[in-house]
Scaffold this motif. Structure first.
Motif, short mmCIF file in Angstrom:
data_model
loop_
_atom_site.label_atom_id
_atom_site.label_comp_id
_atom_site.label_asym_id
_atom_site.label_seq_id
_atom_site.Cartn_x
_atom_site.Cartn_y
_atom_site.Cartn_z
N SER A 62 0.94 -1.17 -0.02
CA SER A 62 -0.17 -0.28 -0.35
C SER A 62 0.83 1.19 -0.24
CB SER A 62 -0.32 -0.16 1.39
OG SER A 62 -0.18 0.23 1.67
N SER A 63 0.81 2.32 -0.62
CA SER A 63 1.55 3.81 -0.75
C SER A 63 1.27 4.55 0.56
CB SER A 63 1.05 4.33 -2.08
OG SER A 63 0.22 4.71 -1.45
N PRO A 64 1.69 5.05 1.19
CA PRO A 64 2.01 5.84 2.47
C PRO A 64 0.71 6.78 2.35
CG PRO A 64 4.32 5.72 1.33
CD PRO A 64 3.15 5.29 0.27
N LYS A 67 -2.71 5.11 3.37
CA LYS A 67 -2.52 5.81 4.70
C LYS A 67 -3.77 5.72 5.13
CE LYS A 67 1.30 4.89 7.74
NZ LYS A 67 2.41 5.96 7.98
#
Lengths: 94, 252, 330
Positions: A62-64, A67
């Protein structure tokens, strides 16, 4: 052609019944050798009973910036946690 | 030859094999082609040092209460009973791994028999060592296959290693009075009886490695009875025994 | 330390006003002890500095195998041989963990290895000194690992997640290294006159090089200030060096060995030992490549790498063939 051995992520189950945990990475020419290398590199002190290896390329992370959307919605679902409910002492352990 | 003397000789043969080979393999530490192999070779060497402590420890016990260290560090070359295969120098990584494979294959078959030894101490050591050697063989076998069936260069180097080492294989299967005594006592098998299983196992792996086993069955010998070692052993001992020899009586 | 004199990229610590919005968010996370992970945004200078530091640290582990490996085949007992081999093997493992941490920043193991081999990257000055007698093995464990641990324990809290996790694993494994070293040199200090002489000789040669491990005084350094603001350096060089001296002096006294510094004495007022600084001109010579072993160490690493090329290529070629065969069979 790039002749560097691929990078593998190593997951080890430490004791029976526990989940595999990410312990680190290493290089190996293929999956079989990655397992052997993991045994030599990451279980020198009896740390493991089961090893998973995954080529690092094959991991989708997952990309930050996700979040917020990925994890915050669950913060409001407090009823999923046992401490949300008051149980009378007289009922005993539950 | 009485039984005690034969038993001692047998234990020295087992312990000296792992002592000398473990020593040679430990020379790779810090020099291997890639970190993962560096670490793996050190594990193999560590296992063999541990096995040496067990075999020579037992040998010392029946030899008047000596320690494994006394036996390892205070004998001269003619008292060593390892097969010649384990004392030939490392050469390149290919020769080291080929030597390891040719030894591991014999070692595992031997330990399998020793686990059923009439002597409980021997059976216990074999049971522990066998677990370690099962992995050694898996790893050295896979590496021999990988390098044999790799690039042209790696194939050629592995074939050269096999050609060089093959004449040292036969000694592991030679039998003498010591072996006869051990067979009679139910302590250890007759080495000659292990050859078929060995040939089948080694043949399978070397075929997968696309390597050709030399036709000659000629075998160098002299190591396991101490009659004639190679020139290499003396040099190895000058390093291994240096401190114990230079400072007799010191404890470390 | 294992990473000495790592120059921070950039021009020094920025004030909040000078920072971009992204930089402010980044610095806030660090100040709040939130770990930076590989996919998070980070300033280019932070990335570059970390690659240098982790790389230098990893190279030190790998080159550090050599001076101790020098005695594996001469270890005086089977147990000492096993302990030393296990320890030097651990160094290889630590190098491996650190190279993996560096890889998460976008530099591959082969790339960073090449930078060591052609001299673009450095390793700790300490490993350019020789190990000349068996007591050196004890002294290296006691002093060199002792100094390393002093630096590595706080680095477990460093801001970059993969580096911090590598350090946690390393510290856990490292704990036996210093103890085995002290145990080995103690045996000698309590042994025959010759053994005692070896122990003192080792301490004489390795004391100042050990003090140099912490790097020159960094009071004035802008680089240190930036690295400390980024929490990739936790203590100053002088703090750690003082702590090391304070810890080591009583250990040497216990052994009955004398530290080769006539001016060493307890300073009641400071609550620390006063000690003589190492000869920094020697340090800079070693850093420049003129230590007793620089050339040989690098040549040894290059030889291992070059001699191993056919093995790495061979095993990879086999893996590719095997995969092609498996695909064809499906």
């Amino acid at each position: 052609m790039n002749n560097e051995w691929p990078l593998w992520e190593i997951f080890i189950r430490g004791q029976h019944g526990m989940s595999h945990r990410h312990v680190g990475s290493l290089h190996a020419p293929d999956a079989e050798m990655a397992i052997k290398n993991a045994r030599d590199v990451y279980t020198r002190r009896n740390e493991g009973v089961s090893i998973w290896v995954v080529e690092a390329n094959n991991i989708t992370a997952s990309s930050p910036s996700d979040k917020g959307p990925l994890y915050e919605p669950s913060e409001s679902k407090v009823y999923r946690h046992p401490t949300f409910f008051d149980i009378p002492d007289e009922v005993g352990a539950m | 030859m009485d039984r005690d003397e034969a038993f001692l000789q047998f234990l020295l043969r087992m312990g000296d094999n792992t002592l000398i080979l473990g020593h040679c393999v430990s020379e790779w530490c810090g020099h291997a082609p890639v970190l993962e192999e560096d670490i793996a070779l050190a594990n193999t060497a560590l296992d063999m040092i541990g096995q040496t402590q067990m075999w020579l420890g037992l040998a010392g016990e029946i030899d008047g209460g000596k320690s494994a260290d006394d036996i390892a560090f205070l004998r001269d070359a003619w008292d060593f009973r390892n097969v010649l295969l384990v004392e030939v120098p490392n050469g390149d990584f290919g020769r080291t791994l080929m030597r390891q494979f040719l030894f591991d294959a014999w070692h595992l078959i031997m330990l399998g028999r020793l686990m059923k030894s009439s002597d409980e101490r021997v059976a216990a050591i074999a049971a522990k060592a066998s677990k370690e050697v099962t992995y050694h063989l898996e790893r050295s076998g896979d590496t021999v296959v990988g390098l044999g069936d790799g690039t042209d260069e790696s194939h050629d180097r592995m074939q050269q290693a096999l050609d060089y080492l093959w004449p040292y294989v036969g000694e592991m299967f030679s039998s003498d009075d010591v072996d006869a005594e051990m067979v009679a006592a139910g302590i250890a098998p007759n080495p000659a009886d292990l050859r078929d299983e060995y040939d089948a196992l080694v043949g399978r792996v070397l075929t997968a490695a696309t390597l050709t086993i030399p036709e000659s069955r000629f075998a160098h010998k002299g190591g396991r009875d101490g009659r004639m070692h190679t020139e290499h052993l003396g040099h190895l001992l000058t390093q291994m025994q240096w401190l114990q020899r230079a400072y007799p009586g010191a404890t470390w | 330390m294992y990473a000495q004199m790592v120059k921070s990229a950039g021009t020094g610590v920025k004030s909040r006003e000078e920072m971009s919005e992204q930089e402010r968010v980044f610095q806030d996370k660090i100040d709040a002890d939130i770990k930076i992970e590989p996919k998070d945004w980070m300033p280019d200078d932070y990335r570059a500095t970390l690659i240098r530091q982790i790389g230098q640290h990893a190279h030190s582990e790998i080159v550090g195998q050599l001076p101790e490996g020098n005695w594996i085949t001469r270890a005086p007992t089977l147990e000492r041989k096993a302990i030393l081999l296990a320890k030097v093997q651990d160094e290889a493992g630590h190098g491996l963990y650190l190279y993996c941490a560096a890889e998460t920043l976008g530099v591959s193991r082969d790339e960073i290895t090449e930078m060591l081999l052609d001299g673009r990257m450095k390793y700790s000055s300490i490993f350019n000194y020789p190990t000349l007698n068996w007591a050196d093995i004890g002294a290296v464990g006691w002093l060199v690992d002792g100094a390393a641990i002093m630096n590595q324990v706080p680095l477990q809290r460093t801001s970059f997640g993969p580096y911090s996790r590598a350090m946690i694993r390393i510290c856990k494994e490292e704990s036996f290294h210093q103890r085995q070293g002290y145990d080995a040199i103690r045996k000698m200090a309590e042994g025959t006159p010759e053994q005692k002489k070896m122990a003192q000789d080792a301490l004489n040669r390795l004391w100042y090089p050990s003090l140099m491990m912490f790097g020159p005084s960094d009071k004035e350094s802008v680089h240190s200030a930036q690295s400390m603001a980024w929490k990739i350096k936790i203590n100053t060089n002088d703090e750690l060096r003082q702590k090391f001296v304070d810890q080591t002096v009583p250990q040497a006294e216990y052994l009955g060995l004398s530290i080769p510094d006539p001016d060493l004495k307890w300073n009641e007022e400071r609550g620390h030992y006063d000690y003589t600084d190492p000869d920094w001109s020697e340090f800079f010579d070693v850093i420049k490549g003129n230590g007793p072993c620089n050339v040989d160490r690098l040549a040894t690493r290059n030889k291992a790498w070059d001699d191993g090329a056919w093995v790495r290529d061979g095993l990879l070629a086999h893996a590719r063939k095997k995969r092609a065969r498996n695909l064809a069979a499906e």
